[in-house]
Design a protein around this motif. Structure first.
Motif: not given
Length: 477
Positions: A1-4, A180-186
């Motif tokens: 996956m692309a890393r921020l 949990a998994v969580c997006t950067h936006e969340e």
């Protein structure tokens, strides 16, 4: 996956931030303070663009100093681990930095301060096995590589690829290793919601004597005299609301957690951080909507994780009882169900923080017993508590299940009998049909929980714990 990049991630999460400097530094680690939805927090992050985020001697010292500063200033820590652990170029002294960092995290938690982690791609080896796995709550990027043994090392040692999909954050969340998994936006909203509960007492600068508490509520209003068996049947209805609806309709700032953190979880177990009114708490209990898998030792280990969170964060604990009973199986015996009941009882009876237990529906057997000990015990009007289902008691006493109604009456299982015997402190009336008035049913229970939480929070700690000990020492006398 692309890393921020770590800079972009920090910008996405925080309102504003500053960096801290210490006598030693390492470009692979960063730290500072920030505003998260207006709340001052400390942050610690690895930078995967510098030597993969690996930790050397200076990096270990830098992380340790940052956590120690956060502890001294009373700030919650939000951590962004990344990397593969020890910097091989620096050998064993770098390896032992994980001990130093772990010590700083535990000293921080000993001051009842939150430590939250967000695992990024990749988080492996010693990083995952130290400051990456010590969070009160652990979130991770979706699809992130998270694990202990690097796949490349595994293949070199064993001559075959590591099984695919095992070391993915999504799989570990499903297995109960992380929450949990969580997006950067969340992420900012998720942490804000958690810290609103975890820091509630510090935010309000409350001592035990500062709570404004209403006069004691009556133990029971004038309720109809309903036979015990009728109450049993009412609580067994499939459409009766359970703990998840209680949290949805009567609580705020709810975060459902997942698993024990040790690779176990149970679909019928509920663990959450929440608030009832202004009262923050850890909530543990049983989900009546998922009874296909009977409750076992793993479910109680999730309860014990909740008790540990309450102790470490100095939060009240609410235990919600609504279960037809524990698993009766070979697996339950071999995984230590009975010892786990005993350990849960001992943890609850000795928990230093305020406790409230709610008998919400069925209360059968050792699993129900394990969640009972509390400073205040409440019961919904038709809730009941018994060592076995009435049919089981009838089979033992009369060699038939046909005397179940008689046994329910004789054993004193209904809420009115529990109140009379001192097992329950307060009965909360139910709507005529809780399934038809789900909000009324749940908000009534939620209002009672708020009142009782504030009441026990107002008691001085020594007085409250002494009263709890007297309560169970004198039971049945």
């Amino acid at each position: 996956m692309a890393r921020l990049s770590v800079t972009d991630l920090l910008t996405a999460v925080f309102d504003e931030r500053t960096a801290w400097e210490f006598p030693v530094s390492d470009p692979a680690v960063l730290a500072g303070e920030a505003l998260l939805r207006g709340r001052r927090v400390a942050w610690v992050a690895g930078d995967g663009d510098h030597m993969g985020g690996s930790i050397g001697v200076n990096g270990g010292e830098f992380i340790t100093a940052a956590i120690e500063r956060a502890t001294a200033e009373g700030l919650p820590v939000v951590a962004f681990p990344i990397g593969g652990g020890t910097r091989m170029q620096e050998g064993t002294p770098a390896f032992l930095q994980m001990v130093k960092i772990t010590g700083a995290v535990m000293a921080h938690k000993a001051e009842n301060l939150p430590y939250l982690t967000y695992l990024r791609h990749p988080t492996m080896g010693g990083v995952f096995a130290s400051w990456g796995s010590l969070g009160h709550v652990t979130l991770a990027e979706p699809g992130a590589l998270v694990g202990f043994l690097g796949p490349r090392v595994y293949e070199a040692l064993y001559g075959e690829p590591f099984p695919s999909g095992v070391q993915l954050s999504d799989n570990l969340a499903e297995r109960g290793v992380i929450d949990a998994v969580c997006t950067h936006e969340e992420l900012a909203d998720a942490w804000h919601r958690l810290l609103t509960v975890m820091m509630a007492r510090r935010d309000a600068h409350l001592t035990s004597e500062d709570h404004a508490v209403a006069p004691p509520s009556p133990a029971a209003v004038d309720l109809p005299d309903v036979p015990a068996w009728e109450s049993v049947l009412r609580t067994r209805r499939d459409d009766r609301p359970g703990i998840r609806e209680l949290l949805l309709l009567a609580a705020t700032d709810v975060t459902l957690l997942n698993g024990t953190g040790d690779g176990e979880s149970h679909p019928g177990s509920v663990l959450a951080l929440a608030r009832f009114g202004e009262a923050p708490c850890v909530v543990v209990g049983q989900d009546r909507d998922d009874q296909a898998t009977p409750l076992d030792a793993a479910a109680l280990r999730e309860v014990r994780r909740g008790i540990r969170l309450a102790r470490e964060l100095r939060l009240p604990l609410v235990s919600v009882i609504d279960t037809p009973g524990a698993a009766l199986s070979k697996e339950a015996e071999e995984r230590g169900l009975a010892p786990e009941i005993a350990r849960t009882l001992s943890d609850l009876i000795t928990l230093p923080t305020p406790t409230v237990s709610l008998l919400m529906g069925q209360g059968t057997g050792g699993i129900a017993l394990a969640l009972n000990p509390a400073d205040r015990v409440l019961a919904s009007q038709h809730a009941w508590l018994a060592p076995l289902p009435p049919e089981g008691a009838s089979a033992i006493m009369h060699r038939t299940v046909d005397r179940a109604a008689d046994m329910a009456a004789a054993q004193g299982v209904r809420s009115a009998d529990l109140l009379a015997s001192g097992i329950v402190d307060r009965i909360i009336p139910e709507p005529a049909d809780p399934a038809a008035d789900r909000e009324g049913f749940c908000t009534g229970l939620g209002d009672a929980l708020r009142e009782e939480l504030l009441r026990v929070m107002a008691l001085p700690r020594k007085e409250r714990r002494a009263a709890r000990a007297r309560r169970y020492r004198s039971l049945g006398l």
